[in-house]
Design an enzyme around this catalytic site. Structure first.
Site, short mmCIF file in Angstrom:
data_model
loop_
_atom_site.label_atom_id
_atom_site.label_comp_id
_atom_site.label_asym_id
_atom_site.label_seq_id
_atom_site.Cartn_x
_atom_site.Cartn_y
_atom_site.Cartn_z
N VAL A 235 6.65 0.95 -0.45
CA VAL A 235 6.89 0.19 0.41
C VAL A 235 8.43 -1.41 0.56
CG1 VAL A 235 5.73 -1.52 2.42
CG2 VAL A 235 4.62 1.33 1.82
N LYS B 81 -4.73 -3.54 2.95
CA LYS B 81 -6.10 -3.48 3.90
C LYS B 81 -7.33 -3.62 2.68
CE LYS B 81 -5.10 0.66 2.15
NZ LYS B 81 -3.87 1.26 2.05
N GLU C 223 0.41 -6.48 10.46
CA GLU C 223 0.33 -5.05 11.04
C GLU C 223 -0.09 -3.88 10.41
OE1 GLU C 223 0.48 -4.74 14.65
OE2 GLU C 223 0.02 -2.66 13.70
N ILE D 3 2.11 3.08 13.78
CA ILE D 3 1.22 2.51 14.69
C ILE D 3 0.45 0.27 14.56
CG2 ILE D 3 -0.03 3.20 16.87
CD1 ILE D 3 -1.41 5.88 14.62
N GLY E 244 3.37 13.43 -2.00
CA GLY E 244 4.10 12.05 -1.99
C GLY E 244 2.59 11.35 -1.18
N LYS F 285 -10.46 0.60 6.68
CA LYS F 285 -9.30 -0.32 8.17
C LYS F 285 -10.52 -0.31 9.34
CE LYS F 285 -6.02 2.28 5.87
NZ LYS F 285 -5.06 4.04 6.10
N GLY G 252 3.57 5.75 5.19
CA GLY G 252 5.07 6.42 3.76
C GLY G 252 6.12 5.70 4.49
#
Lengths: 431, 431
Positions: free
Chosen positions: A14, A105, A129, A136, A187, A205, A302
């Protein structure tokens, strides 16, 4: 044009995606934020490791102090996973006056109250977020767009790894272990996929969403949860015969007695959008008393979907929107929880049961009798002939709406019958 | 607790819903905005008209000056439809120092540049989440949550009235006129449904979304559009035979030559979420280069979903988020458009054609020859036997991907053939 100096901590998948968006697409932030986000520092554990991205000279460092003591860096994307050193680093960033953006999270589900309290006390903000459902924007939608609503329920597919594995089992008849290996190869799953497949990740979550939507303060480990690791391919087949697919559903429903929280493999009627979520996609359905039913579908994980959410948060923080949201929402503050979890005696739904019974007359009557005694009506039954010469046959029952507590009592009686082989399988049905 | 004084102009369906949320559910705004929104005035044309809601004494007035000259009222929901006096009232509100929230897409599509310029010059803001797709927070999502993306395409069902009518025709075999009457009876269609069914309403919403997503500055009336008012039930049947449903799709796609904008009855593959949108629901699909494909589904109109979006905007405005967004986005400013519409020579897609031909050998070959000459390949063909003794039979062709310009040229040749009865029907296919 104004520039806001920013930093990234952690250069995993990320972090690399975020750096790419900042370095290659500065025009977008300029356009949407009226300023550029200038990547001043990237902090990593080991500077000498090979990287998938070329950083400008002087940006890469292994010293967190180059960020915390840098007076011009205002916004920091903290993208280290796990609890430590992520927690300590986040606290150091807040204490040095930085606003934090995170995708972690687990950190929020575990240490949210401490981190948010500290940020408030220091006049700083935390944006998150990317921590739920990746691309999303469910955090923004719940905390801003549905402000005029009492949210009545939310449910979703929040773990893409589990959904990928189940889609593979369902559509290609893959065994559980093969599907996990394919998810790892592509992955979508970690080397140790436990937290994904045992429901923990979805519960973390859900704890965050339930706090935002209902003001519930529930530790994720207190949410009843079951993962897909105990799911039998046979149940996916029987579900299909009944017109359902099985999905790992995280749900939070407001009842008069409190909030019902659950993560569980759940039967969802085919054709319903939630049943048709495939591969590593996520989806969330929210019902508000004014807005009605909203459904969101997108990539839940992803590199670039998550980076998209992180950079949107960095922009919101740089322009000042996050500070306002953070101040007005008072997340995980010391205020009383607005709603508490309710026990199984307040939970009502339909159930899918699979009971391995001796193949002889009268057994169905015996089981139906016990269910009836506990006020559970049978909606439909499937019983196939026995195969392979075993004396046992699977009896698949779909109940009408019944109490969770009644069902647990009935099943413990049923499991003790001599005509029943092994403990019965109980799955929930999404209504 | 702090209170922000607010007002509503117009007490139609949406205005009544907004008043209800403010009066009955002040606790929600307190919780999400850290302050109450205090309904100080409601301005209507006729004070003596019967109302569906009891307003506190002294709130109702027929004099706009009671709002414009009220120094404490900061946020005003301007909920009058149409262009005038909505435009003049909005300008007066801005000039008297009020921030405006509106649900009026026609007003923005027509006078957006003037109103936004004026608001900027006066240091005020306009929020308009409710103007597109009702309860689906697509404006916030595009303008905030996807800031890190180049949006590549968006398409959606933006007119619930049309979708309701088409669902009725499709599922109950209703004729167009009967379906319109039912939509009127249920409050989904106006007494004069023209703007809904001829594609104008969807084009106005598309113009707003295309501006937000792509920086396009296109007047809605310049968007090529066709509504459902010319749609033949026969085409819905043939589409179903081919595995498609027809939906009124508004789309904006970024091509290398510019942006392609279109509102048109369109074939959407069954099973795709967009094809399964039923009744008065709306849906929007957005593709961003980082976030991937996002799909939103929800109620696109109706009293409470729209009021939910209006009150969320009022909260955002009261806490200060709207001012930031409005300032940084510079919507409809005098800046150059970032992207311009591209002509039919740059548009490529698949087409559904229905051509009424004389039932004799060689006609299909003749038509296929013309299509081939214009580089259009045929994907599939349906030809049924003629019914009712007419000499004509419908020839239904699904093409492969072809140029819009080539198709127009081919169809004008085909329509001139002596073996062809009436001008052919051309519908687009969503790929």
């Amino acid at each position: 044009m104004q520039a806001t100096k920013v930093a990234i901590i952690g250069m995993g998948t990320v972090g690399t995606g975020v750096a790419r968006l900042l370095l290659d697409h500065g025009d977008r932030t300029a356009r949407h934020a009226g300023r550029t986000l200038w990547l001043e520092r990237v902090v990593v554990k080991r500077r000498d490791k090979g990287r998938a991205i070329d950083l400008p000279d002087g940006v890469l460092t292994d010293d967190l102090a180059e960020v915390t003591s840098h007076p011009a860096i205002r916004v920091v994307a903290q993208l280290i996973g796990g609890l430590e050193p992520a927690r300590t680093i986040t606290l150091r960033l807040l204490e040095s006056g930085k606003d934090v953006v995170t995708a972690n999270k687990a950190l929020l589900a575990e240490h949210g109250p401490e981190l948010f309290d500290r940020a408030r006390a220091l006049g700083r903000s935390i944006a998150f977020e990317a921590s739920v459902a990746g691309g999303i924007p469910i955090i923004t939608n719940i905390s801003q767009c549905f402000s005029a609503n009492q949210i009545e329920s939310l449910h979703g597919i929040l773990n893409g790894t589990s959904n990928f594995i189940m889609t593979r089992m369902e559509e290609r008849g893959a065994g559980y272990d093969d599907a996990v290996r394919e998810a790892q190869r592509l992955g979508y799953a970690e080397a140790d996929p436990t937290l994904d497949v045992d429901g923990s990740d979805a519960a973390q979550k859900l704890a965050i969403l339930a706090h935002l939507a209902f003001g519930a303060r529930v530790h994720w480990s207190d949410i009843p949860r079951r993962g897909i690791d105990t799911l039998d391919a046979a149940d996916m087949r029987y579900a299909r015969e009944l017109g359902y697919r099985i999905r790992l559903i995280a749900q939070a429903n407001l009842r008069s007695a409190g909030i019902e929280l659950l993560v569980s493999p759940t039967l969802v009627k085919m054709g319903r959008p939630m049943a048709e979520v495939r591969e590593a996609y996520n989806a969330v359905s929210v019902v508000g008393d004014a807005v009605g039913n909203l459904f969101f579908h997108g990539l839940g994980a992803g590199q670039m979907p998550t980076a998209s959410a992180v950079v949107a948060d960095m922009i919101d923080t740089a322009v000042g929107r996050t500070a306002i949201t953070f101040r007005t929402l008072e997340l995980w503050s010391r205020r009383e929880a607005r709603v508490r979890p309710c026990g199984p005696e307040h939970q009502w739904r339909r159930f899918y049961l699979r009971i391995n019974v001796v193949d002889r007359p009268g057994v169905l009557g015996e089981i139906a009798g016990i269910l009836g005694k506990h006020l559970i009506s049978i909606g439909s039954v499937i019983q196939h002939e026995s195969v392979g010469g075993t004396p046992y046959v699977p009896l698949v029952i779909m109940t009408d709406i019944a109490g969770e507590k009644n069902l647990q009592a009935a099943m413990s009686e049923i499991d003790r019958l001599t005509s029943v082989h092994s403990p019965g399988i109980v799955l929930r049905v999404l209504d």
